[in-house]
Design a protein around this motif. Structure first.
Motif, PDB file in Angstrom:
ATOM      1  N   TYR A 209      47.072  22.195  45.669  1.00  0.00           N
ATOM      2  CA  TYR A 209      46.833  23.604  45.973  1.00  0.00           C
ATOM      3  C   TYR A 209      47.382  24.471  44.846  1.00  0.00           C
ATOM      4  O   TYR A 209      48.479  24.238  44.355  1.00  0.00           O
ATOM      5  N   LEU A 210      46.627  25.481  44.458  1.00  0.00           N
ATOM      6  CA  LEU A 210      47.014  26.326  43.338  1.00  0.00           C
ATOM      7  C   LEU A 210      47.678  27.607  43.838  1.00  0.00           C
ATOM      8  O   LEU A 210      47.110  28.329  44.662  1.00  0.00           O
ATOM      9  N   HIS A 211      48.862  27.883  43.333  1.00  0.00           N
ATOM     10  CA  HIS A 211      49.598  29.094  43.714  1.00  0.00           C
ATOM     11  C   HIS A 211      49.083  30.252  42.853  1.00  0.00           C
ATOM     12  O   HIS A 211      49.761  30.756  41.957  1.00  0.00           O
ATOM     13  N   ALA A 239      40.505  45.306  43.524  1.00  0.00           N
ATOM     14  CA  ALA A 239      40.030  44.787  44.807  1.00  0.00           C
ATOM     15  C   ALA A 239      40.700  45.569  45.934  1.00  0.00           C
ATOM     16  O   ALA A 239      41.838  46.019  45.813  1.00  0.00           O
ATOM     17  N   THR A 240      39.973  45.714  47.022  1.00  0.00           N
ATOM     18  CA  THR A 240      40.510  46.406  48.195  1.00  0.00           C
ATOM     19  C   THR A 240      40.464  45.520  49.439  1.00  0.00           C
ATOM     20  O   THR A 240      40.596  45.998  50.557  1.00  0.00           O
ATOM     21  N   SER A 241      40.263  44.216  49.223  1.00  0.00           N
ATOM     22  CA  SER A 241      40.286  43.258  50.331  1.00  0.00           C
ATOM     23  C   SER A 241      40.708  41.902  49.800  1.00  0.00           C
ATOM     24  O   SER A 241      40.526  41.595  48.610  1.00  0.00           O
ATOM     25  N   ALA A 242      41.255  41.085  50.700  1.00  0.00           N
ATOM     26  CA  ALA A 242      41.708  39.749  50.300  1.00  0.00           C
ATOM     27  C   ALA A 242      40.542  38.870  49.865  1.00  0.00           C
ATOM     28  O   ALA A 242      40.682  38.036  48.972  1.00  0.00           O
ATOM     29  N   ASP A 243      39.373  39.049  50.478  1.00  0.00           N
ATOM     30  CA  ASP A 243      38.207  38.226  50.129  1.00  0.00           C
ATOM     31  C   ASP A 243      37.750  38.499  48.693  1.00  0.00           C
ATOM     32  O   ASP A 243      37.457  37.565  47.936  1.00  0.00           O
ATOM     33  N   VAL A 244      37.649  39.788  48.339  1.00  0.00           N
ATOM     34  CA  VAL A 244      37.245  40.128  46.973  1.00  0.00           C
ATOM     35  C   VAL A 244      38.296  39.634  45.977  1.00  0.00           C
ATOM     36  O   VAL A 244      37.971  39.134  44.896  1.00  0.00           O
ATOM     37  N   TRP A 245      39.554  39.763  46.338  1.00  0.00           N
ATOM     38  CA  TRP A 245      40.656  39.298  45.479  1.00  0.00           C
ATOM     39  C   TRP A 245      40.543  37.800  45.206  1.00  0.00           C
ATOM     40  O   TRP A 245      40.655  37.356  44.068  1.00  0.00           O
ATOM     41  N   LYS A 246      40.286  37.014  46.257  1.00  0.00           N
ATOM     42  CA  LYS A 246      40.231  35.559  46.113  1.00  0.00           C
ATOM     43  C   LYS A 246      38.940  35.095  45.439  1.00  0.00           C
ATOM     44  O   LYS A 246      38.956  34.179  44.620  1.00  0.00           O
ATOM     45  N   GLN A 247      37.825  35.708  45.811  1.00  0.00           N
ATOM     46  CA  GLN A 247      36.535  35.192  45.378  1.00  0.00           C
ATOM     47  C   GLN A 247      36.037  35.773  44.060  1.00  0.00           C
ATOM     48  O   GLN A 247      35.212  35.155  43.383  1.00  0.00           O
ATOM     49  N   VAL A 249      38.231  38.349  41.781  1.00  0.00           N
ATOM     50  CA  VAL A 249      39.254  38.664  40.787  1.00  0.00           C
ATOM     51  C   VAL A 249      40.005  37.425  40.337  1.00  0.00           C
ATOM     52  O   VAL A 249      40.190  37.201  39.136  1.00  0.00           O
ATOM     53  N   ILE A 250      40.458  36.604  41.284  1.00  0.00           N
ATOM     54  CA  ILE A 250      41.258  35.423  40.940  1.00  0.00           C
ATOM     55  C   ILE A 250      40.524  34.467  39.993  1.00  0.00           C
ATOM     56  O   ILE A 250      41.096  33.999  39.009  1.00  0.00           O
ATOM     57  N   PRO A 251      39.232  34.135  40.233  1.00  0.00           N
ATOM     58  CA  PRO A 251      38.538  33.260  39.272  1.00  0.00           C
ATOM     59  C   PRO A 251      38.555  33.797  37.851  1.00  0.00           C
ATOM     60  O   PRO A 251      38.702  33.040  36.890  1.00  0.00           O
ATOM     61  N   GLN A 252      38.410  35.136  37.697  1.00  0.00           N
ATOM     62  CA  GLN A 252      38.436  35.719  36.356  1.00  0.00           C
ATOM     63  C   GLN A 252      39.830  35.633  35.752  1.00  0.00           C
ATOM     64  O   GLN A 252      39.992  35.371  34.555  1.00  0.00           O
ATOM     65  N   ILE A 253      40.859  35.840  36.578  1.00  0.00           N
ATOM     66  CA  ILE A 253      42.242  35.715  36.096  1.00  0.00           C
ATOM     67  C   ILE A 253      42.511  34.294  35.610  1.00  0.00           C
ATOM     68  O   ILE A 253      43.099  34.076  34.543  1.00  0.00           O
ATOM     69  N   LEU A 254      42.076  33.303  36.390  1.00  0.00           N
ATOM     70  CA  LEU A 254      42.298  31.907  36.017  1.00  0.00           C
ATOM     71  C   LEU A 254      41.563  31.557  34.726  1.00  0.00           C
ATOM     72  O   LEU A 254      42.110  30.864  33.861  1.00  0.00           O
ATOM     73  N   GLU A 255      40.326  32.039  34.603  1.00  0.00           N
ATOM     74  CA  GLU A 255      39.554  31.752  33.384  1.00  0.00           C
ATOM     75  C   GLU A 255      40.229  32.343  32.153  1.00  0.00           C
ATOM     76  O   GLU A 255      40.370  31.668  31.122  1.00  0.00           O
TER      77      GLU A 255
END
Length: 360
Positions: A209-211, A239-247, A249-255
């Motif tokens: 699992y990735l933190h 982002a203004t919701s957890a779903d947008v943040w996870k789906q 924003v986070i992928p772009q941050i990781l990339e």
């Protein structure tokens, strides 16, 4: 967004530095070589500049649901294009067509062959292109010198679509050098980024699992779960919701994080043993050209980022190509052409095949 621009500028700077180095080497060669030697080296070479373009993916509608309402947006993909510039001196094999103009889109599979027809051949080509909305700055440069009992080649390859970039120099002895089938063996030195290195490994916890939230905060992002506000390092709400943040924003941050960490590391040298063969036979009605290279052993210098550490020991890198064609009779003919490469568990290849039937 800002980090993405910074990363793009860093990559562009590296590409420009590489081009400057190649130009300096070429200028030094030109200034030190005599006029007669220089004329002989570039005799029958072709300099070309070409632009090509075509439509890309069709516009696509994307639908979503928010507060019970249907929302939609249209994803536009700009047209594809390529700007190619190069100079080459590679003698054509018998099966290769003699075109009036070179436009830079040709699939010159024979360029990847280990052995050419002339003792001294070279290729310097840059290709700035946009494909399916993504821009690439690809390069291929090589110089090879071939004698009946030995050969040497220096190459730089960058293919953004295949995500591969490396320098390579090889020196080999040849057996049966003047025969249709020849063999070669020697050494290969390669310089490339530490392929196999995973910057996200240190952020993984139990069950793989990735933190990711901790990683994002470390990168300067802020999270306010009570207000549902997720901000980038510049304070902009992304982002203004957890779903947008996870789906989203986070992928772009990781990339961006992976690219940044990999770019921070120096390129790694790899020394390998290489075994190869080359076969060439041509007549007007039948031709077969094939080649292959195998690197079964690689020297382990104990470097922390050596590919040995990521695969648990030795591995095999290989490449090869096949060009086959036959005219069965006046009407019917068939062909198969292609090449395949696998370095550091990265694959890139292309091929084509077909049947021609002439009606008269």
């Amino acid at each position: 967004m800002v980090q993405g621009v910074k990363l793009w500028l860093t990559n562009l700077k590296q590409d420009v530095i590489i081009m400057i180095r190649l130009i300096i080497i070429l200028l030094l060669f030109c200034t030190t070589a005599s006029a007669q030697t220089l004329k002989k080296a570039f005799k029958f070479s072709t300099f070309y500049v070409a632009a090509n373009g075509n439509t890309s993916l069709a516009d696509r509608d994307v639908y979503s649901i928010q507060d019970g309402s249907v929302l939609y947006d249209t994803v536009f993909t700009p047209f594809d294009y390529s700007l190619v510039m190069g100079i080459r001196k590679i003698k054509r094999f018998g099966y290769e067509d003699v075109s009036k103009f070179k436009d830079g889109t040709e699939s010159a599979y024979a360029d990847a062959a280990t052995v050419g027809l002339s003792p001294f051949e070279f290729l310097f080509e840059v290709d700035y292109k946009r494909q399916e909305g993504i821009e690439y700055f690809d390069q291929q440069h090589f110089v090879r010198y071939i004698r009946p009992i030995w050969m040497t080649k220096v190459e730089y390859m960058k293919d953004g679509f295949a995500d591969i970039e490396y320098y390579e120099a090889t020196q080999r002895f040849r057996l049966r050098g003047k025969k249709k089938l020849s063999f070669n063996f020697g050494g290969v030195s390669r310089l490339a980024e530490p392929y196999g290195f995973d910057p996200l490994e240190e952020w993984k916890i139990e069950n793989n699992y990735l933190h990711y939230t901790c990683l994002a905060i470390e990168e300067g992002y802020s999270v306010d779960v009570f207000e549902n506000e997720y901000k980038d390092p510049d304070g902009n709400i992304v982002a203004t919701s957890a779903d947008v943040w996870k789906q989203v924003v986070i992928p772009q941050i990781l990339e961006n994080y992976v690219k940044e960490k990999r770019n921070e590391l120096p390129n790694q040298w790899q020394y390998s043993i290489v075994l190869g063969f080359d076969y060439y036979h041509y007549t007007k009605n039948f031709w077969l050209h094939s080649w292959g290279n195998l690197m079964p052993y690689h020297y382990d210098d104990g470097n922390s980022y050596s590919y040995h550490n990521f695969v648990g020991g030795q591995w095999s890198d290989y490449s090869g190509g096949l060009i086959f064609g036959t005219k069965i009779n006046k009407h019917l003919g068939l062909f198969i052409e292609g090449k395949y490469n696998k370095y550091w568990n990265r694959e890139w290849y292309d091929f084509k095949c077909g049947i021609n039937y002439v009606i008269f």
